[in-house]
Design a protein around this motif. Structure first.
Motif, PDB file in Angstrom:
ATOM      1  N   LYS A   1       0.867  -1.184   0.000  1.00 32.61           N
ATOM      2  CA  LYS A   1       0.000   0.000   0.000  1.00 32.61           C
ATOM      3  C   LYS A   1       0.896   1.224   0.000  1.00 32.61           C
ATOM      4  N   HIS A   2       0.625   2.101  -0.952  1.00 29.65           N
ATOM      5  CA  HIS A   2       1.353   3.370  -1.046  1.00 29.65           C
ATOM      6  C   HIS A   2       0.474   4.327  -1.835  1.00 29.65           C
ATOM      7  N   ASP A   3       0.345   5.517  -1.366  1.00 31.40           N
ATOM      8  CA  ASP A   3      -0.496   6.496  -2.052  1.00 31.40           C
ATOM      9  C   ASP A   3       0.271   7.086  -3.232  1.00 31.40           C
ATOM     10  N   ASP A   4       0.499   6.240  -4.247  1.00 30.61           N
ATOM     11  CA  ASP A   4       1.222   6.686  -5.439  1.00 30.61           C
ATOM     12  C   ASP A   4       0.575   7.951  -6.004  1.00 30.61           C
ATOM     13  N   THR A   5       1.405   8.928  -6.365  1.00 27.58           N
ATOM     14  CA  THR A   5       0.889  10.172  -6.942  1.00 27.58           C
ATOM     15  C   THR A   5       1.208  10.284  -8.427  1.00 27.58           C
TER      16      THR A   5
ATOM     17  N   HIS B   1       6.517   9.878  -7.614  1.00 27.04           N
ATOM     18  CA  HIS B   1       6.435   9.272  -6.278  1.00 27.04           C
ATOM     19  C   HIS B   1       5.524   8.054  -6.316  1.00 27.04           C
ATOM     20  N   TYR B   2       6.157   6.890  -6.393  1.00 23.03           N
ATOM     21  CA  TYR B   2       5.408   5.638  -6.362  1.00 23.03           C
ATOM     22  C   TYR B   2       6.269   4.534  -5.772  1.00 23.03           C
ATOM     23  N   ALA B   3       5.612   3.475  -5.297  1.00 23.23           N
ATOM     24  CA  ALA B   3       6.322   2.295  -4.796  1.00 23.23           C
ATOM     25  C   ALA B   3       6.952   1.615  -6.002  1.00 23.23           C
ATOM     26  N   ASP B   4       8.287   1.546  -6.023  1.00 29.47           N
ATOM     27  CA  ASP B   4       8.971   1.036  -7.209  1.00 29.47           C
ATOM     28  C   ASP B   4       9.586  -0.353  -7.042  1.00 29.47           C
ATOM     29  N   ARG B   5       9.501  -0.918  -5.833  1.00 33.45           N
ATOM     30  CA  ARG B   5       9.975  -2.295  -5.665  1.00 33.45           C
ATOM     31  C   ARG B   5       9.658  -2.806  -4.270  1.00 33.45           C
ATOM     32  N   TRP B   6       9.724  -4.128  -4.148  1.00 32.66           N
ATOM     33  CA  TRP B   6       9.760  -4.747  -2.831  1.00 32.66           C
ATOM     34  C   TRP B   6      10.888  -5.768  -2.824  1.00 32.66           C
ATOM     35  N   GLU B   7      11.368  -6.068  -1.625  1.00 35.43           N
ATOM     36  CA  GLU B   7      12.559  -6.911  -1.485  1.00 35.43           C
ATOM     37  C   GLU B   7      12.362  -7.992  -0.434  1.00 35.43           C
ATOM     38  N   VAL B   8      13.004  -9.123  -0.679  1.00 32.48           N
ATOM     39  CA  VAL B   8      13.146 -10.190   0.305  1.00 32.48           C
ATOM     40  C   VAL B   8      14.530 -10.000   0.914  1.00 32.48           C
TER      41      VAL B   8
ATOM     42  N   ILE C   1      18.741 -20.290   6.230  1.00 32.20           N
ATOM     43  CA  ILE C   1      17.859 -19.146   6.473  1.00 32.20           C
ATOM     44  C   ILE C   1      16.441 -19.687   6.636  1.00 32.20           C
ATOM     45  N   VAL C   2      15.819 -19.386   7.768  1.00 29.63           N
ATOM     46  CA  VAL C   2      14.480 -19.896   8.057  1.00 29.63           C
ATOM     47  C   VAL C   2      13.447 -18.776   8.178  1.00 29.63           C
ATOM     48  N   ARG C   3      13.918 -17.533   8.209  1.00 29.18           N
ATOM     49  CA  ARG C   3      13.021 -16.379   8.349  1.00 29.18           C
ATOM     50  C   ARG C   3      13.548 -15.245   7.475  1.00 29.18           C
ATOM     51  N   VAL C   4      12.638 -14.551   6.793  1.00 23.97           N
ATOM     52  CA  VAL C   4      13.019 -13.405   5.957  1.00 23.97           C
ATOM     53  C   VAL C   4      12.089 -12.236   6.253  1.00 23.97           C
ATOM     54  N   ASN C   5      12.537 -11.058   5.875  1.00 21.41           N
ATOM     55  CA  ASN C   5      11.733  -9.844   5.989  1.00 21.41           C
ATOM     56  C   ASN C   5      11.361  -9.387   4.589  1.00 21.41           C
ATOM     57  N   LEU C   6      10.184  -8.814   4.459  1.00 25.55           N
ATOM     58  CA  LEU C   6       9.739  -8.212   3.214  1.00 25.55           C
ATOM     59  C   LEU C   6       9.600  -6.722   3.471  1.00 25.55           C
ATOM     60  N   ARG C   7      10.246  -5.924   2.621  1.00 29.36           N
ATOM     61  CA  ARG C   7      10.175  -4.471   2.766  1.00 29.36           C
ATOM     62  C   ARG C   7       9.903  -3.836   1.411  1.00 29.36           C
ATOM     63  N   ALA C   8       9.281  -2.670   1.457  1.00 25.82           N
ATOM     64  CA  ALA C   8       8.945  -1.941   0.238  1.00 25.82           C
ATOM     65  C   ALA C   8       9.822  -0.699   0.123  1.00 25.82           C
ATOM     66  N   HIS C   9       9.910  -0.195  -1.086  1.00 24.68           N
ATOM     67  CA  HIS C   9      10.737   0.977  -1.404  1.00 24.68           C
ATOM     68  C   HIS C   9       9.910   1.905  -2.278  1.00 24.68           C
ATOM     69  N   ASP C  10      10.019   3.205  -2.030  1.00 23.68           N
ATOM     70  CA  ASP C  10       9.389   4.155  -2.946  1.00 23.68           C
ATOM     71  C   ASP C  10      10.422   5.165  -3.419  1.00 23.68           C
ATOM     72  N   ARG C  11      10.094   5.881  -4.492  1.00 19.06           N
ATOM     73  CA  ARG C  11      11.051   6.756  -5.174  1.00 19.06           C
ATOM     74  C   ARG C  11      11.436   7.993  -4.381  1.00 19.06           C
ATOM     75  N   VAL C  12      10.672   8.370  -3.365  1.00 13.67           N
ATOM     76  CA  VAL C  12      10.977   9.576  -2.597  1.00 13.67           C
ATOM     77  C   VAL C  12      11.552   9.242  -1.222  1.00 13.67           C
ATOM     78  N   HIS C  13      10.842   8.422  -0.448  1.00 14.22           N
ATOM     79  CA  HIS C  13      11.265   8.129   0.928  1.00 14.22           C
ATOM     80  C   HIS C  13      12.219   6.942   1.016  1.00 14.22           C
ATOM     81  N   HIS C  14      12.315   6.192  -0.050  1.00 15.21           N
ATOM     82  CA  HIS C  14      13.117   4.969  -0.099  1.00 15.21           C
ATOM     83  C   HIS C  14      12.512   3.929   0.833  1.00 15.21           C
ATOM     84  N   TYR C  15      13.123   3.636   1.977  1.00 13.29           N
ATOM     85  CA  TYR C  15      12.601   2.638   2.919  1.00 13.29           C
ATOM     86  C   TYR C  15      11.972   3.349   4.118  1.00 13.29           C
TER      87      TYR C  15
END
Length: 111
Positions: free
Chosen positions: A35-39, A43-50, A86-100
């Protein structure tokens, strides 16, 4: 750096939910809802990462365009190779302005 108000209003990209399934030996399929209030293109969510628990990026799902009228939205990444041990991972999102900085989710990998 000061950002114009219209760019700041969208905030950071949040991971809302994650589904993970085993697809092979040390390989996993991820389905991630963001979820990101892309404008628009500026300014939009441009990726997610494991990411492993130490912060090493294991895989990236690049998002090639804004999702202004599709929120939240889900995208998948298949056959992600995860190193043994590796038994546990994190998922994080990135956007073009705030990054993480938005909401992240940690998941245990299925056996």
């Amino acid at each position: 750096m000061t950002l114009p108000p219209v760019l700041c209003a969208a905030g950071e990209a949040d991971v809302m939910s994650v589904t993970v399934g085993r697809s092979g030996n040390q390989q996993y399929d991820f389905s991630v809802t963001l979820k990101h209030d892309d404008t628009g293109w500026e300014h939009y969510a441009d990726r997610w990462e494991v990411v492993d628990t130490e912060g090493h990026i294991l895989a990236t799902r690049t998002l090639l365009h804004p999702h202004v009228n599709e929120q939240p939205f889900t995208r998948s990444l298949r056959s992600v190779a995860i190193p043994a041990g590796i038994v546990r991972v994190n998922l994080r999102a990135h956007d073009r302005v705030h990054h993480y900085g938005g909401t992240e989710i940690s998941v245990d990998l299925p056996d």
